[in-house]
Write an enzyme that holds these catalytic residues in place. Structure first.
Site, short mmCIF file in Angstrom:
data_model
loop_
_atom_site.label_atom_id
_atom_site.label_comp_id
_atom_site.label_asym_id
_atom_site.label_seq_id
_atom_site.Cartn_x
_atom_site.Cartn_y
_atom_site.Cartn_z
N LYS A 48 1.05 4.45 -2.87
CA LYS A 48 1.11 5.94 -2.22
C LYS A 48 2.17 6.67 -2.35
CE LYS A 48 -3.05 5.12 -1.77
NZ LYS A 48 -4.30 5.63 -2.77
N TYR A 62 0.85 -1.26 -0.04
CA TYR A 62 -0.26 -0.05 0.05
C TYR A 62 0.88 1.32 0.07
CZ TYR A 62 -3.53 3.25 1.51
OH TYR A 62 -4.43 4.51 1.55
P1 NAP Z 1 -13.75 3.48 0.42
O1 NAP Z 1 -15.01 3.88 0.92
O2 NAP Z 1 -13.40 2.09 0.25
O3 NAP Z 1 -13.93 3.94 -1.10
C1 NAP Z 1 -12.98 3.41 -2.30
C2 NAP Z 1 -13.81 3.30 -3.66
O4 NAP Z 1 -13.06 3.08 -4.59
C3 NAP Z 1 -15.02 2.42 -3.37
O5 NAP Z 1 -16.04 3.18 -3.92
C4 NAP Z 1 -14.64 1.27 -4.38
O6 NAP Z 1 -15.63 0.64 -4.75
C5 NAP Z 1 -13.69 1.97 -5.21
N1 NAP Z 1 -12.67 0.84 -5.81
C6 NAP Z 1 -12.12 0.07 -5.13
N2 NAP Z 1 -11.31 -0.68 -6.22
C7 NAP Z 1 -11.88 -0.18 -7.49
C8 NAP Z 1 -11.70 -0.74 -8.78
N3 NAP Z 1 -10.67 -1.63 -8.85
N4 NAP Z 1 -12.28 -0.02 -9.75
C9 NAP Z 1 -12.96 1.13 -9.44
N5 NAP Z 1 -13.32 1.46 -8.31
C10 NAP Z 1 -12.57 0.90 -7.05
O7 NAP Z 1 -12.59 4.10 0.77
P2 NAP Z 1 -11.91 5.54 1.02
O8 NAP Z 1 -11.27 5.58 2.25
O9 NAP Z 1 -12.85 6.59 0.51
O10 NAP Z 1 -10.63 5.61 -0.13
C11 NAP Z 1 -10.54 6.40 -1.07
C12 NAP Z 1 -9.19 6.80 -1.33
O11 NAP Z 1 -8.57 7.50 -0.38
C13 NAP Z 1 -7.98 5.55 -1.56
O12 NAP Z 1 -7.13 5.69 -2.50
C14 NAP Z 1 -7.64 5.40 -0.14
O13 NAP Z 1 -6.21 4.91 -0.29
C15 NAP Z 1 -7.36 6.79 0.25
N6 NAP Z 1 -7.20 7.04 1.59
C16 NAP Z 1 -8.06 6.84 2.59
C17 NAP Z 1 -7.94 6.88 3.99
C18 NAP Z 1 -8.85 6.41 4.98
O14 NAP Z 1 -8.44 6.57 6.18
N7 NAP Z 1 -10.20 6.37 4.78
C19 NAP Z 1 -6.60 7.27 4.42
C20 NAP Z 1 -5.71 7.72 3.42
C21 NAP Z 1 -5.94 7.40 1.93
P3 NAP Z 1 -15.92 -0.78 -5.21
O15 NAP Z 1 -15.25 -1.68 -4.27
O16 NAP Z 1 -17.41 -1.03 -5.11
O17 NAP Z 1 -15.46 -0.70 -6.43
#
Ligand code: NAP
Length: 262
Positions: free
Chosen positions: A163, A159
């Site tokens: 990033k 991961y």
């Molecule tokens: P999330 O609620 O799980 O959202 C991620 C979204 O990406 C989901 O809608 C998922 O939908 C979609 N996705 C996953 N794999 C995919 C694929 N192969 N093709 C198309 N869509 C896909 O998580 P989030 O926290 O909002 O994450 C969004 C971004 O923020 C990510 O890049 C993550 O690394 C980053 N981030 C999050 C956090 C945190 O604490 N939440 C912290 C740092 C960075 P489906 O699975 O239904 O396709």
């Protein structure tokens, strides 16, 4: 930023069915952007679209897996046929994947994280930038504190690598795309309350955990409370707006100071 900041503009948000992507899509639509909602889960994307329409906005659902070249090409073609232009891209879709000791992390698990987070970001930019070159625009890549400032999340090697690579791409492309009037920046969120834990598999945490403890909790600004989707979406909105017109190649950590501690 005015309410009509993005009036007449077209945005693409990947992973728009939940979490940060959904928050970004709703915020950009509220500002007048037509939003292409890309992801794999149709009912979640339809729900985002329904919420956008209920608030007076507009957009379309684009079903695609960000790691699949043909699906991405078709989805972005559909958006361009409908709208003719593209001004804002939020490369957000991502998974935590498998967090495990390096000697236990399977090649397939490593490849999966790279495919979604890194190849997915590449394919998103590969297929969108050619359209943005006509009018200029803003790209926002959702990276993380992991891989940019934080290296203590147990077993998060794959991961963190994706990033860090996203952040490298942002800096490289800020130079390449500047001449076309395209800005590209990274947002590096800390812990945000979303569904990303559903996309996490963790093994043998005790073997990789680094014993770090802080007396005042690990998010200084909130006393330990995770950030919200809106905390991130508003910074995305800023980077998509004219207010950030002289900002490119820059990371913004949206983490309440978390990454400065570890
Ligand atoms: P999330 O609620 O799980 O959202 C991620 C979204 O990406 C989901 O809608 C998922 O939908 C979609 N996705 C996953 N794999 C995919 C694929 N192969 N093709 C198309 N869509 C896909 O998580 P989030 O926290 O909002 O994450 C969004 C971004 O923020 C990510 O890049 C993550 O690394 C980053 N981030 C999050 C956090 C945190 O604490 N939440 C912290 C740092 C960075 P489906 O699975 O239904 O396709």
């Amino acid at each position: 930023m005015s309410l009509a900041e993005y009036e007449g503009q077209t945005a693409l948000v990947t992973g728009a069915g939940s979490g940060i992507g959904k928050g970004a899509a709703l915020t950009l639509a509220r500002g007048g952007a037509y939003v292409g909602l890309l992801g794999r889960t149709e009912d979640e994307l339809e729900e985002t679209l329904a919420e956008i329409r209920a608030a007076g906005g507009e957009g379309m659902v684009l079903l695609a897996d960000v790691s699949q070249e043909d699906e991405m090409a078709k989805a972005i073609d559909r958006l361009i046929s409908e709208r003719k232009a593209l001004n804002i891209v939020v490369a957000n879709a991502g998974i935590n994947g498998t967090w495990a000791p390096i000697d236990d992390l399977k090649p397939d698990e490593f490849d999966k994280t790279i495919a979604v987070n890194l190849r997915g970001t590449y394919l998103t930019l590969h297929h969108t930038v050619r359209h943005m070159k006509k009018s200029g625009g803003s790209i926002i890549v959702i990276s993380s504190i992991n891989g940019t400032r934080t290296f203590t999340s147990p077993g998060a090697t794959a991961y963190s690598a994706t990033k860090a690579a996203q952040f490298a791409m942002v800096q490289q492309l800020a130079l390449e795309l500047g001449q076309h009037g395209i800005r590209i920046n990274a947002i590096c969120p800390g812990a945000i309350g979303t569904e990303i834990d559903d996309n996490t598999s963790m093994r043998k945490k005790a073997q990789t955990e680094v014993p770090v403890e802080f007396p005042e909790g690990d998010i200084p600004l909130t006393g330990g409370e995770a950030g919200t989707v809106e905390d991130v979406a508003e910074v995305i909105a800023f980077l998509a707006s004219k207010a950030s017109r002289h900002v490119t190649g820059t990371p913004i950590w949206v983490d309440g100071g978390q990454s400065l501690l570890r």
